[in-house]
Design a protein around this motif. Sequence first.
Motif, PDB file in Angstrom:
ATOM      1  N   LEU A 591      96.385  86.906  18.842  1.00  0.00           N
ATOM      2  CA  LEU A 591      96.057  86.191  20.079  1.00  0.00           C
ATOM      3  C   LEU A 591      94.944  85.170  19.838  1.00  0.00           C
ATOM      4  N   ALA A 592      93.959  85.555  19.046  1.00  0.00           N
ATOM      5  CA  ALA A 592      92.826  84.666  18.787  1.00  0.00           C
ATOM      6  C   ALA A 592      93.208  83.483  17.912  1.00  0.00           C
ATOM      7  N   SER A 593      94.392  83.534  17.277  1.00  0.00           N
ATOM      8  CA  SER A 593      94.818  82.401  16.455  1.00  0.00           C
ATOM      9  C   SER A 593      95.270  81.210  17.297  1.00  0.00           C
ATOM     10  N   ILE A 594      95.361  81.397  18.593  1.00  0.00           N
ATOM     11  CA  ILE A 594      95.584  80.275  19.516  1.00  0.00           C
ATOM     12  C   ILE A 594      94.188  79.797  19.924  1.00  0.00           C
ATOM     13  N   GLU A 595      93.772  78.654  19.378  1.00  0.00           N
ATOM     14  CA  GLU A 595      92.375  78.237  19.472  1.00  0.00           C
ATOM     15  C   GLU A 595      92.238  76.913  20.217  1.00  0.00           C
ATOM     16  N   VAL A 596      91.005  76.626  20.607  1.00  0.00           N
ATOM     17  CA  VAL A 596      90.669  75.335  21.184  1.00  0.00           C
ATOM     18  C   VAL A 596      89.527  74.738  20.362  1.00  0.00           C
ATOM     19  N   GLU A 597      89.651  73.451  20.037  1.00  0.00           N
ATOM     20  CA  GLU A 597      88.621  72.752  19.280  1.00  0.00           C
ATOM     21  C   GLU A 597      87.991  71.710  20.190  1.00  0.00           C
ATOM     22  N   ALA A 598      86.704  71.890  20.486  1.00  0.00           N
ATOM     23  CA  ALA A 598      85.989  71.006  21.405  1.00  0.00           C
ATOM     24  C   ALA A 598      85.259  69.911  20.633  1.00  0.00           C
ATOM     25  N   PRO A 599      84.967  68.759  21.278  1.00  0.00           N
ATOM     26  CA  PRO A 599      84.168  67.721  20.613  1.00  0.00           C
ATOM     27  C   PRO A 599      82.741  68.201  20.409  1.00  0.00           C
ATOM     28  N   ALA A 613      89.931  67.464  23.938  1.00  0.00           N
ATOM     29  CA  ALA A 613      89.855  68.676  23.118  1.00  0.00           C
ATOM     30  C   ALA A 613      91.242  68.924  22.523  1.00  0.00           C
ATOM     31  N   THR A 614      91.294  69.816  21.545  1.00  0.00           N
ATOM     32  CA  THR A 614      92.557  70.089  20.861  1.00  0.00           C
ATOM     33  C   THR A 614      92.888  71.567  20.961  1.00  0.00           C
ATOM     34  N   LEU A 615      94.119  71.872  21.396  1.00  0.00           N
ATOM     35  CA  LEU A 615      94.632  73.235  21.392  1.00  0.00           C
ATOM     36  C   LEU A 615      95.455  73.442  20.120  1.00  0.00           C
ATOM     37  N   VAL A 627      93.453  76.870  29.619  1.00  0.00           N
ATOM     38  CA  VAL A 627      92.104  76.680  29.090  1.00  0.00           C
ATOM     39  C   VAL A 627      91.128  76.779  30.257  1.00  0.00           C
ATOM     40  N   ALA A 628      90.081  77.579  30.092  1.00  0.00           N
ATOM     41  CA  ALA A 628      89.064  77.763  31.125  1.00  0.00           C
ATOM     42  C   ALA A 628      87.697  77.505  30.526  1.00  0.00           C
ATOM     43  N   ALA A 629      86.691  77.351  31.411  1.00  0.00           N
ATOM     44  CA  ALA A 629      85.308  77.112  30.977  1.00  0.00           C
ATOM     45  C   ALA A 629      84.422  78.252  31.443  1.00  0.00           C
ATOM     46  N   ILE A 653      94.382  67.706  24.737  1.00  0.00           N
ATOM     47  CA  ILE A 653      94.233  67.816  26.196  1.00  0.00           C
ATOM     48  C   ILE A 653      93.021  66.999  26.619  1.00  0.00           C
ATOM     49  N   ARG A 654      93.053  66.459  27.882  1.00  0.00           N
ATOM     50  CA  ARG A 654      91.950  65.649  28.408  1.00  0.00           C
ATOM     51  C   ARG A 654      91.612  66.096  29.828  1.00  0.00           C
ATOM     52  N   PRO A 655      90.942  67.217  29.962  1.00  0.00           N
ATOM     53  CA  PRO A 655      90.579  67.698  31.295  1.00  0.00           C
ATOM     54  C   PRO A 655      89.286  67.050  31.798  1.00  0.00           C
ATOM     55  N   ASP A 656      89.099  67.045  33.105  1.00  0.00           N
ATOM     56  CA  ASP A 656      87.845  66.624  33.723  1.00  0.00           C
ATOM     57  C   ASP A 656      86.889  67.803  33.772  1.00  0.00           C
ATOM     58  N   ILE A 657      85.595  67.477  33.597  1.00  0.00           N
ATOM     59  CA  ILE A 657      84.565  68.502  33.712  1.00  0.00           C
ATOM     60  C   ILE A 657      83.541  68.013  34.713  1.00  0.00           C
TER      61      ILE A 657
END
Length: 727
Positions: A591-599, A613-615, A627-629, A653-657
């Motif tokens: 499960l943890a091998s599904i990752e998110v890479e943030a700037p 960011a990259t999934l 993806v959650a924060a 992905i390009r979400p708003d924060i």
Amino acid sequence: MPRPSSSSPARRVVVAVLAGLVVVLSLGLARAPAHAAPRAEDDPLVVRIDALLPSTLQPGEPVVVGGTVTNASDETWTDVNLHAFRSTTPITDTGSLAASAAIDPLEYVGERVITPSTWTTVDVLEPGQSAPFTLSIPWEELTIDAAAPGVYWFGVHALGAVDGVRPEYAVGRARTFLPLVAETDSQVEAAFVVPVRGTVWHEPDGQIARVPQWTRSLSEGGRLESLLDVADAAGASRLSWLVDPAVLVAVDRLAKGNPPRSLAPDPAKLPAEGAEGDGEAEPDGGETGAGQEGESPSPFVSEEPDHETTDEQAAAQAAATAWLERFRTAMAGQDVLALPYGDIDASAALAHDRELFDRSVTRSRVVMEATGVFATPALAPRDGILSAAAVEAAAPESTVLLGDTAFAVPPASPTSMVRMLGHKVIVTSTAAAAGGPAPAPDGDPIAVRQRLLSEASLRLAAGDTAPVVVMLPADWHPRDPADLFGPLELPWLRAVGINEVVDRPAVSATARDLVYTEEDLQGELDRPAFAAAREMIAAASQLEKVLTAVTTVEAQVADEALTTLSSAHRERPGRGVAAAEATTRYLRGQLASIEVEAPSKVTLSSQTGRFGATLVNGLDQIVTVRVAAESEDEVSLEDLGPITLAPASRTRIRPDITTDRLGIHDVRLVVTDVDGRPLGGSDVLPVRAAQASRIIWVVMGLGAAILVGAMALRLRRRLVAAREATA
């Protein structure tokens, strides 16, 4: 009176005391050996009986006994004389027989036969060396009264010398029972239940563990292979089989090359070839997994492994394939009982997790149907002892087998059947199954055979019509099944199947007739074992949700979890817990091998800003995630909804924060399943909220105000100056 049990020191003391009294009072043979001797298990010579004919005393006929004598010491033994011995006073009831079987092997039970033609000598036995022997004892030398039926002691003593010094006591011994049956037209029945049980271990990736052991067991001479030899050796005798379906699934996986756990879509859920649709299976809206009626996938793998088969795997594959084919053939027309899947500790499961017990029962039915072997569900604890709750929880159609030691007083049933807690219960003879007496190894075919014949003959003499039901030990390894079943074709003994016994009337019994002690409770698997299995299934359930297609992951892991709850783990429960925890860690790692890479950082020039960011999907299957924060400050992330990732892919992905507070915030981006539960993959995103535009507008506003004020002041001065000039 309390139930005898080999697991209780207190019970062993009681049995030993009773044994001594019975031997003194009933047999009149008890007397200590004239010289001190070592304990039987420390005998330097090990005597084993491998043949004994006839299996019951026949007046006028000799008794022929054969076997081996082995030097288990570090010394050389010479002039090893092998003598038969026997008792001349019979044991005449089953209680005395049980007490006699429990006495110390060093107890005197009968005189040696010393006529020269009846014994043999092995000249030299070097350390570790074995030698065969055969003794023939004429009927006249036995000095047994043909008119005194009952059960007699019979065995072999070894006497020898080291460096010319010969102890006067036996330095090796083997003992058994020989019944003498009076002529009769009556019969007593016997039912044999042969166990196909085994401890199934899995690697964290779902492969069957301990492959070399499986190969040996499934090959010629191995335990599981020898069990099928029993069917051939029994001939016309009726046998019944007690099968743990988890063993069949394990053997099938080995026959398919032992593939690891598959994340691929369930073939049964894929649309048929040529059907309309996009080719992806759609969930049916219900829960998946092994516990759902009608939704359980086939327990057997349908694909070959995609890795290169090693020599070890190839050997296991060949042995497993041949064994499965032979098993299906051997079971045709036999009475087959199916244990709950994994041979789950039923008493413990009913105390800690009823749902897992029900799941194991359901799974057992699915496996046996897929195997093509008709089977009746059964509960048959290894030690013959079951809690009242477990008996009551058995499915209505189940066959329940309890040892006579499970009762405060063994019930007197003419059919070996009792009805209690809404179920028919078969009462098995734990004494006959135990074999013995010592020092014969547990499950020794001749020891079991002679004990069974002795029990049956005493029932026959007493007019007891109850069949002798023998559930053989769970780890029974018949070295030569012909030794057990070959000599059982006797006119006064009839073999019956277990289903024939079940169909007979039963006497009433209540839960109060059962004895389930504090010691029995402490022997159960405990709550941590079930918690570890639950955690394992929960991790698989989450992985199942993440995988876009319908798979069998949860069902596969549920099967594996049930094997960690086997009653075989009672002696060392920590090993089952460790296996479950290792699999859980493996699943969490997937499960943890599904990752998110943030700037490296994000700067907001207003309350809301967008970043990239990259999934990353580290699995080889399509997944759907969110993806959650997470932040201690008031920071929120735009919900992009479920995101589908291709196998082994990366997606931008390009979400708003958004934040309402100035400063730098550490925000953790977390990959979750569609329900918002974290998967383990995450990355930290530093967010700087400068809000520069608001300051600029304030400054510009102030500047404009000053400018307007200055212009108004200057205009006023001009007007005042103009009026003064005209005046």
